[in-house]
Design an enzyme around this catalytic site. Structure first.
Site, PDB file in Angstrom:
ATOM      1  N   ARG A  20      41.267  91.221  57.049  1.00 25.95           N
ATOM      2  CA  ARG A  20      41.669  89.845  56.718  1.00 25.95           C
ATOM      3  C   ARG A  20      42.960  89.828  55.906  1.00 25.95           C
ATOM      4  O   ARG A  20      43.860  89.041  56.182  1.00 25.95           O
ATOM      5  CB  ARG A  20      40.566  89.108  55.956  1.00 25.95           C
ATOM      6  CG  ARG A  20      39.375  88.743  56.835  1.00 25.95           C
ATOM      7  CD  ARG A  20      38.286  88.054  56.051  1.00 25.95           C
ATOM      8  NE  ARG A  20      37.854  88.930  54.966  1.00 25.95           N
ATOM      9  CZ  ARG A  20      37.331  88.516  53.822  1.00 25.95           C
ATOM     10  NH1 ARG A  20      37.171  87.225  53.583  1.00 25.95           N
ATOM     11  NH2 ARG A  20      36.964  89.373  52.901  1.00 25.95           N
ATOM     12  N   ASN A  45      35.581  86.223  57.790  1.00 17.08           N
ATOM     13  CA  ASN A  45      34.531  87.065  58.355  1.00 17.08           C
ATOM     14  C   ASN A  45      33.421  86.185  58.899  1.00 17.08           C
ATOM     15  O   ASN A  45      33.110  85.143  58.321  1.00 17.08           O
ATOM     16  CB  ASN A  45      33.934  87.985  57.286  1.00 17.08           C
ATOM     17  CG  ASN A  45      34.848  89.130  56.916  1.00 17.08           C
ATOM     18  OD1 ASN A  45      35.749  89.499  57.653  1.00 17.08           O
ATOM     19  ND2 ASN A  45      34.613  89.709  55.748  1.00 17.08           N
TER      20      ASN A  45
END
EC number: 3.6.1.7
Length: 91
Positions: free
Chosen positions: A18, A36
Site C-alpha cells: 500500500r 487491504n
C-alpha cells in the site's frame, strides 16, 4: 480524466504494497485510495488522465513493493469520477 478500479491478489499484504502504491501515485499525480481487503487482496481506486493511469497500472502489475508479488489483477476503467483531491492509504 478517467476512474480506474483495481483489485490485486498475491503477496500484497504485510509487504509495504500500500505504501509503495502511494509513492507511485504521488510520483505520477494520481488521486484516489488504496486499502487491504479481508480476503488478502488490495483494492485501489485511482483517477488521472487515461495515459497516466495506464502507466500507473503497469507499475502496479510489477508490484511497486520489492517484497510483494502480484499473481492476479482485475481492473476496470470508467467515467464515473469520484473527484479525489489526494491519494490516501486507508487502514
Amino acid at each position: 480524466m478517467k476512474h480506474l478500479s483495481i483489485n490485486v491478489n498475491g503477496l500484497v499484504q504485510g509487504v509495504g504494497f500500500r505504501y509503495s502504491t502511494f509513492q507511485v501515485a504521488e510520483e505520477l499525480g494520481v488521486k484516489g485510495t488504496v486499502r487491504n481487503e479481508n480476503d488478502g487482496s488490495v483494492s485501489i481506486e485511482a483517477e488521472a488522465d487515461e495515459k497516466i493511469l495506464y502507466i500507473f497500472l503497469n507499475r502496479i502489475k510489477s508490484s511497486p513493493s520489492p517484497f510483494g508479488k502480484v499473481n492476479k489483477m482485475d481492473y476496470t476503467f470508467s467515467d464515473d469520477l469520484q473527484h479525489y483531491t489526494k491519494f490516501t492509504v486507508i487502514g
